[in-house]
Scaffold this active site. Sequence first.
Site, short mmCIF file in Angstrom:
data_model
loop_
_atom_site.label_atom_id
_atom_site.label_comp_id
_atom_site.label_asym_id
_atom_site.label_seq_id
_atom_site.Cartn_x
_atom_site.Cartn_y
_atom_site.Cartn_z
N HIS A 363 25.50 63.00 44.67
CA HIS A 363 24.80 62.90 43.11
C HIS A 363 23.35 63.27 43.45
O HIS A 363 22.91 63.75 42.27
CB HIS A 363 25.35 61.63 42.36
CG HIS A 363 26.65 61.61 42.18
ND1 HIS A 363 27.67 61.01 42.85
CD2 HIS A 363 27.26 62.35 41.05
CE1 HIS A 363 28.82 61.37 42.09
NE2 HIS A 363 28.63 61.96 41.27
N ARG A 470 27.11 63.92 32.20
CA ARG A 470 27.26 62.86 32.93
C ARG A 470 26.63 61.67 32.32
O ARG A 470 25.25 61.49 32.56
CB ARG A 470 26.88 63.07 34.49
CG ARG A 470 27.45 64.13 35.18
CD ARG A 470 27.01 64.19 36.68
NE ARG A 470 27.97 64.81 37.61
CZ ARG A 470 27.86 66.21 38.07
NH1 ARG A 470 26.95 66.71 37.27
NH2 ARG A 470 28.89 66.43 38.81
N ARG A 506 31.38 62.97 29.10
CA ARG A 506 32.13 62.08 30.09
C ARG A 506 31.82 60.41 30.01
O ARG A 506 30.71 60.12 29.93
CB ARG A 506 32.17 62.43 31.43
CG ARG A 506 32.74 61.74 32.42
CD ARG A 506 32.83 62.24 33.60
NE ARG A 506 31.82 62.20 34.39
CZ ARG A 506 31.45 62.56 35.54
NH1 ARG A 506 32.06 63.14 36.37
NH2 ARG A 506 30.11 62.15 36.17
N GLU A 604 40.54 64.72 39.48
CA GLU A 604 39.76 64.44 40.71
C GLU A 604 40.07 63.65 41.76
O GLU A 604 39.54 63.37 42.82
CB GLU A 604 38.03 64.01 40.34
CG GLU A 604 37.97 62.84 39.18
CD GLU A 604 36.52 62.81 38.99
OE1 GLU A 604 35.83 63.32 39.48
OE2 GLU A 604 36.60 61.88 37.88
N ASN A 627 34.25 68.14 43.14
CA ASN A 627 33.50 67.24 44.14
C ASN A 627 34.27 66.18 44.61
O ASN A 627 34.33 65.77 45.85
CB ASN A 627 32.07 66.82 43.50
CG ASN A 627 31.39 67.67 42.78
OD1 ASN A 627 31.46 68.98 43.28
ND2 ASN A 627 30.50 67.32 41.78
N ASP A 628 34.72 65.28 43.85
CA ASP A 628 35.39 64.05 44.33
C ASP A 628 36.95 64.54 44.74
O ASP A 628 37.52 64.26 45.82
CB ASP A 628 35.87 63.23 43.18
CG ASP A 628 34.61 62.13 43.11
OD1 ASP A 628 34.08 61.85 43.84
OD2 ASP A 628 34.19 61.95 41.90
N ARG A 638 31.95 62.70 50.23
CA ARG A 638 31.04 63.87 50.05
C ARG A 638 29.46 63.67 50.26
O ARG A 638 28.78 64.50 50.08
CB ARG A 638 31.21 63.99 48.54
CG ARG A 638 31.05 62.77 47.57
CD ARG A 638 31.63 62.89 46.22
NE ARG A 638 30.38 63.47 45.36
CZ ARG A 638 30.49 63.55 44.00
NH1 ARG A 638 31.66 63.04 43.58
NH2 ARG A 638 29.80 63.98 43.15
N CYS A 675 34.60 71.50 36.54
CA CYS A 675 33.35 71.06 36.41
C CYS A 675 32.30 70.56 37.53
O CYS A 675 31.43 69.97 37.56
CB CYS A 675 33.22 69.80 35.09
SG CYS A 675 33.95 68.26 35.77
C1 PEP Z 1 33.46 65.81 40.38
O1 PEP Z 1 33.62 64.91 40.95
O2 PEP Z 1 33.50 66.85 40.56
C2 PEP Z 1 32.46 65.72 39.34
C3 PEP Z 1 32.30 66.68 38.48
O3 PEP Z 1 32.06 64.58 39.17
P1 PEP Z 1 30.81 63.85 39.60
O4 PEP Z 1 30.24 64.61 40.55
O5 PEP Z 1 29.78 63.30 38.80
O6 PEP Z 1 31.69 62.64 40.35
MG MG Z 2 33.54 62.92 40.08
#
Ligand code: PEP
Ligand code: MG
Length: 757
Positions: A363, A470, A506, A604, A627-628, A638, A675
């Site tokens: 993050h 976020r 979100r 996710e 991402n998740d 990650r 996203c």
């Molecule tokens: C993701 O997981 O891709 C996402 C957009 O949420 P975050 O990166 O805030 O976990």
């Molecule tokens: Mg996420």
Amino acid sequence: MLNALRQIVQAVNDASNLDEALQLIVRQVKASMSTDVCSIYLRQDSSRRYRLMATHGLNPSAVGRVTMSTNEGLVGMVADRAEAVNIENVDKHSRNLYFPETGEERYASFLGAPIIHNGEVLGVLVVQKSEAHRFGESDEAFLITVSAQLAIRLAHANLTDTLGRVEAKTDAHQDTFFEGASGASGVAVGTAVAVVTGKDLSAIKPRQTDNIDHEVDRFAQSVAQVREQISAQADSLASRLNKEERELFNVYQRMLDDNALGGEIIERIKQGYTARSSIAWVVNQHVQTFRGMTDEYFRERAIDLIDLGTRVLTALEQSSAPVQGYSDNTVLVGEEITASMITMVPAEQLVGLVAVKGSRNSHGAILARALGVPTVVGVEELSYGVLDQREVIVDGYEAKVYVDPNQALKFKYEQIAREDREMGERYQSLRDEPGVTLDGHRVSLLLNTGLSLDLARAADVGADGVGLYRSEMPFMAADRFPSEEEQRVSYQQHLDAFKDKPVTIRTLDIGGDKPLPYFPIQEDNPFLGWRGMRVTLDHPEIFLMQVRAMLKASVGRNNLRILLPMITSLREYERGYALIRQAHLELIEEGLAVRMPQVGVMIEVPAAVYQAKELAKRADFLSVGSNDLVQYLLAVDRSNARVAPLYSSFHPAVIAALKSIVKSAHKYDCSVTVCGEIAGDPLMATLLIAMGYDGLSMNATSLPRIKSLIRQIDLRQVQVWLKEIKVMEDAKQVERHVIKRMSELGVDPVLYRGTRR
Ligand code: PEP
Ligand code: MG
């Protein structure tokens, strides 16, 4: 054995330089294993030979003079095989090579273990005995354990030491640099400021300020806060502690008094130093005195001092009062990037970020990209304290951090920065154009936002709306949960900044690597723990307060969409949706003309991929949090730099999951966007468009680049690429193929990608 090992590791940690650390190791290993010799050989990067660097038992004059290649001698054999070698009588061994200057003809038995870091043999740790005897299995295991423990510290110490000697350089161009992973593209030249969040007070160097009164005030506020914390802790533990233990809290309070540590720190600030560096300086002085005492009781007190100093420092760094005295080109360096770290420095003065931990998808890196601040993360070998107040170059393309650069290097980077600015201006001309392919396929291009800092930039890049706000970001930068009214004001700013365009907020997604300082969650496995929707469903009061604030903010605007994170089951979606309805009804009853917003689900976790159809039937829209999703599909953390090479969205399993989600969503006429960070990666973006995703949501830095790219491709063409990769079985193969196809189009994927120049 464990005790001996702990002592060795501790001694090495305490050593002030590499030579001292090596001396300590050989002495302590020799004593712990009752051998006659212990020596360390380290690989010389220039010659790739292993050089004797420290010994206890061999002739000390041989240090620095004896070297071996991997095909010479027993040490070379250990390095070559990358495994331990245990020899009862070296005289009988064909690989034995005798160096008269060491005096080792007296020693018959040999045990060597490789020192390996990141798969590379950095050195060899050797023990020897005079009598011919085979070392036991437990000796071998001990030596291997010591080597493994020491590998990281040696790698680390090696670089730190290089930096200590100003004239020492580490690459062919005579530039000293560290390497990590690219967190955000771009380059910056600036002055490093070490942000200490752990217990490493010694990393903070004295720094002067002109604003003494301000610094005294900040210090006083931090002390007041720590005093409150200590009293609260003392109260809550009162019934479980005896009188003596309770007294410790009083000692802490007294240490903060004006006639004790507190007074000394104020005195130091008045001499013209910042509060931060004064705390560190005064505490370090006392710690050194305590550590030098023979009485164990007093030596232990050093730990209390460090604890107290760290508490005050943490309070100081978390306080929202802006810190004075940062240079105009500040590069923050720290253990990891956090929202509170970024807000320490006024936005216009922050030019770069460097962190020891993290990877491209952590993050901190996402936040840095949102702000467009050149960033290098996962610089594992960096002892960041040594960089404090030094001039550095952050190269977010090549993922390098140069220290004390020479004029020529600085000139080169200033040139790159200029080119980047010019490129940005060129993209700016597309601001009011749509994201449409050459054959007329329209893709909605949305923004990811989070901090109010990036709102100003975001509103200006020509996006079709916000695909992911976020909302936890402002929560993370605060020192308590923001009130309903505070939240309403900030959501309203967002809705107003994108009038008539959808703004997807979100709900709070905390846990994992997003902790709230005032709501600590201690878990062994936080990414599989209490995260996102799981937390807010357990705390409906927090969720309802947030949703009420969003709904109130949307009155008269009607561009709000609410997105639910980390949904793993239909039930979680239904419970979340029911709470949103409840908040909606409450507000109607309170007389507000609130419209029920569209509610979407983040896909996710793998479970949501398999239930995407059922979710698409119920929800208004889906948004893929890749991402998740990638981390959970590939079982790769990650944020963990060590496994970062395994984290690839080109993995055929990820491609299959992404295709399946879009198919499920469209079957039920549910719109679906992405996203996660892949939406802003040109290679992945083309594949997502080919798959049929309706929109891509990304940071403000990537959006103009991706828009320009989309306007140069043809949907039918990229659909062919997607078919071509279907037969491929490996992530690298897929990635290479897309790069090749893009280059054939005359589009430079490297430039568009912004990770490698
Ligand atoms: C993701 O997981 O891709 C996402 C957009 O949420 P975050 O990166 O805030 O976990
Ligand atoms: Mg996420």
